[in-house]
Write an enzyme that holds these catalytic residues in place. Structure first.
Site, PDB file in Angstrom:
ATOM      1  N   LEU A  72      83.695 -58.433  18.179  1.00 51.36           N
ATOM      2  CA  LEU A  72      82.328 -58.851  18.469  1.00 51.36           C
ATOM      3  C   LEU A  72      82.121 -59.195  19.943  1.00 51.36           C
ATOM      4  O   LEU A  72      81.048 -59.665  20.325  1.00 51.36           O
ATOM      5  CB  LEU A  72      81.958 -60.038  17.579  1.00 51.36           C
ATOM      6  CG  LEU A  72      81.960 -59.734  16.073  1.00 51.36           C
ATOM      7  CD1 LEU A  72      81.508 -60.938  15.270  1.00 51.36           C
ATOM      8  CD2 LEU A  72      81.102 -58.516  15.748  1.00 51.36           C
ATOM      9  N   HIS A 137      85.666 -80.397   9.444  1.00 50.55           N
ATOM     10  CA  HIS A 137      86.275 -79.815   8.260  1.00 50.55           C
ATOM     11  C   HIS A 137      85.839 -80.630   7.044  1.00 50.55           C
ATOM     12  O   HIS A 137      85.150 -81.655   7.169  1.00 50.55           O
ATOM     13  CB  HIS A 137      87.801 -79.784   8.384  1.00 50.55           C
ATOM     14  CG  HIS A 137      88.302 -78.710   9.301  1.00 50.55           C
ATOM     15  ND1 HIS A 137      88.145 -77.373   9.027  1.00 50.55           N
ATOM     16  CD2 HIS A 137      88.950 -78.780  10.490  1.00 50.55           C
ATOM     17  CE1 HIS A 137      88.672 -76.651  10.003  1.00 50.55           C
ATOM     18  NE2 HIS A 137      89.167 -77.484  10.903  1.00 50.55           N
ATOM     19  N   ASP A 138      86.253 -80.170   5.881  1.00 47.48           N
ATOM     20  CA  ASP A 138      85.834 -80.794   4.628  1.00 47.48           C
ATOM     21  C   ASP A 138      85.975 -82.319   4.667  1.00 47.48           C
ATOM     22  O   ASP A 138      85.062 -83.047   4.274  1.00 47.48           O
ATOM     23  CB  ASP A 138      86.671 -80.216   3.479  1.00 47.48           C
ATOM     24  CG  ASP A 138      86.192 -80.652   2.117  1.00 47.48           C
ATOM     25  OD1 ASP A 138      85.500 -79.868   1.452  1.00 47.48           O
ATOM     26  OD2 ASP A 138      86.501 -81.795   1.711  1.00 47.48           O
ATOM     27  N   TYR A 141      83.231 -83.993   6.672  1.00 45.67           N
ATOM     28  CA  TYR A 141      81.928 -83.964   6.016  1.00 45.67           C
ATOM     29  C   TYR A 141      81.862 -85.014   4.909  1.00 45.67           C
ATOM     30  O   TYR A 141      80.851 -85.718   4.754  1.00 45.67           O
ATOM     31  CB  TYR A 141      81.635 -82.570   5.442  1.00 45.67           C
ATOM     32  CG  TYR A 141      81.799 -81.449   6.441  1.00 45.67           C
ATOM     33  CD1 TYR A 141      81.444 -81.616   7.780  1.00 45.67           C
ATOM     34  CD2 TYR A 141      82.331 -80.214   6.064  1.00 45.67           C
ATOM     35  CE1 TYR A 141      81.602 -80.593   8.702  1.00 45.67           C
ATOM     36  CE2 TYR A 141      82.488 -79.184   6.975  1.00 45.67           C
ATOM     37  CZ  TYR A 141      82.133 -79.383   8.296  1.00 45.67           C
ATOM     38  OH  TYR A 141      82.298 -78.366   9.201  1.00 45.67           O
ATOM     39  N   ASP A 167      83.492 -77.986   1.287  1.00 40.43           N
ATOM     40  CA  ASP A 167      83.629 -76.542   1.469  1.00 40.43           C
ATOM     41  C   ASP A 167      83.116 -75.763   0.265  1.00 40.43           C
ATOM     42  O   ASP A 167      82.415 -74.750   0.412  1.00 40.43           O
ATOM     43  CB  ASP A 167      85.099 -76.181   1.693  1.00 40.43           C
ATOM     44  CG  ASP A 167      85.557 -76.437   3.122  1.00 40.43           C
ATOM     45  OD1 ASP A 167      84.722 -76.824   3.954  1.00 40.43           O
ATOM     46  OD2 ASP A 167      86.756 -76.253   3.394  1.00 40.43           O
TER      47      ASP A 167
END
Length: 366
Positions: A72, A137-138, A141, A167
């Site tokens: 990309l 990351h999880d 959160y 997640d």
């Protein structure tokens, strides 16, 4: 009968867990998923343990998809990605806000090319707001949205949560749910949309009971409420051999059966009894015998008391009961692992064939 998403094409730029699990569910219900990876493959391909040519975690999440390598940073590869998006029904991306726009693959740009495209952005904190650009990351959160605190007592060591709640339940599942709603809306309007899936916000659902108590101006004790350790009826107790019994005897009928079985003193059975005292005495009783003893005694009573199963034991239970629909991922070397378990009824799965191929990484410009 064709599976429900037969004919739907998905372009998946996501990596690791949330997006790939969402696109796995789409693939399992009939969609054609093209997984875009960087040259050399996404990080998950190289995670231990390795199975044949791939990692077991990668195989579990990405079976039944087509993997395509695109750089990309290369303008011709970006142009090819744009051509693919022009024909896609759904696009899933998991970059930080603004990255896809800088690449020329943002929602506004692609909707101008393909107005029917359902463009799905999965991030920690959403596309806007003070935390939108932050990494996480999880665990972060859960720490920020009030979920993690529900399992923590301030005086105890803090265990890691056993599940990647943000997640999966904050990212992958909401993505799948909203993609299906967006497809239905597109049937009505002919237009796609941009779905902003914020894992930290969505996982706050798991703090619903605490939120309701707070709204009612009831005292909020994150780690001492009915379902978070404040009741003797709903706790995890250690046994004499270092294992655990999960007691979930909330209702009086179950609590009564449990109390009789463990011979809890009657003064501690009442709802008016000291929860602290009842927890201590129940804990002492359950710590006096092995997990095997309690499994033999309590589980046949059907009083919502269960000895904690290891993963191996849980798998054996499921096989014996015939409750697990086991789909296997298999790569070109012949190595195979179970596809990640997903909550899709088997009547909606792609076929009775329970082996899904893991695609080798193909060059996108050949």
């Amino acid at each position: 009968m064709a599976p429900p998403l037969d004919g739907i094409s998905v372009l998946d730029f996501s990596t690791l867990l949330p997006g790939p699990l969402a696109s796995l569910m789409l693939a399992e219900t009939g969609a054609t998923v093209i997984k875009i990876e960087r040259p050399g493959g996404e990080d998950m391909r190289h995670f231990a343990p390795l199975m044949g040519e791939n990692s077991a975690p990668f195989m579990a999440l990405n079976a039944g998809k087509h993997s395509l390598a695109l750089d990309l940073k290369n303008t011709s590869h970006i142009s090819h990605a744009r051509d693919l998006a022009a024909k896609a029904d759904v696009l899933i991306e998991q970059f930080r806000p603004g990255v896809m726009e800088r690449l020329g693959l943002g929602a506004v740009t692609l909707h101008a090319i393909n107005p029917r495209l359902i463009y799905v952005s999965i991030t920690g904190f959403g596309q806007t707001g003070p935390r939108a650009a932050l990494a996480g990351h999880d665990l972060n959160y859960q720490a920020l949205n009030g979920v993690l605190a529900q399992g923590l007592a301030r005086c105890e060591a803090a265990p890691l949560p056993p599940a990647l709640i943000a997640d999966i339940a904050g990212g992958a599942y909401p993505a799948m749910m909203n993609i299906l709603l967006a497809l239905r809306q597109r049937d009505q309007t002919g237009l796609g949309c941009h779905l902003d899936i914020a894992m930290a916000d969505n996982a706050a659902t798991f703090a619903w009971l605490t939120a309701a108590a707070a709204a009612a101006k009831s005292p909020v004790d994150d780690a001492g409420a009915l379902l978070t350790g404040g009741s003797p009826r709903y706790r995890i107790y250690p046994t004499s051999d270092g294992w655990f019994v999960a007691v979930g005897a909330l209702e009086d009928k179950f609590w009564g059966v449990f109390c009789e079985a463990v011979n809890l003193p009657r003064a501690l059975r009442s709802p008016d009894a000291s929860a602290h005292d009842a927890i201590e005495v129940v804990g002492n009783i359950l710590a006096s015998r092995s997990a095997s003893d309690w499994r033999t005694l309590l589980e046949p009573l059907d009083c919502c008391c269960t000895v904690v199963r290891t993963f191996t034991e849980a798998e054996a239970d499921a096989r014996q009961a015939g409750t697990r629909f086991s789909v296997m991922a298999r790569d070109q070397s012949g190595a195979s692992v179970p596809v990640a378990s997903i909550p899709i009824d088997r009547q909606f799965r792609v076929s009775a064939d329970v082996v899904r191929p893991v695609s080798p990484l193909m060059s996108g410009m050949d």
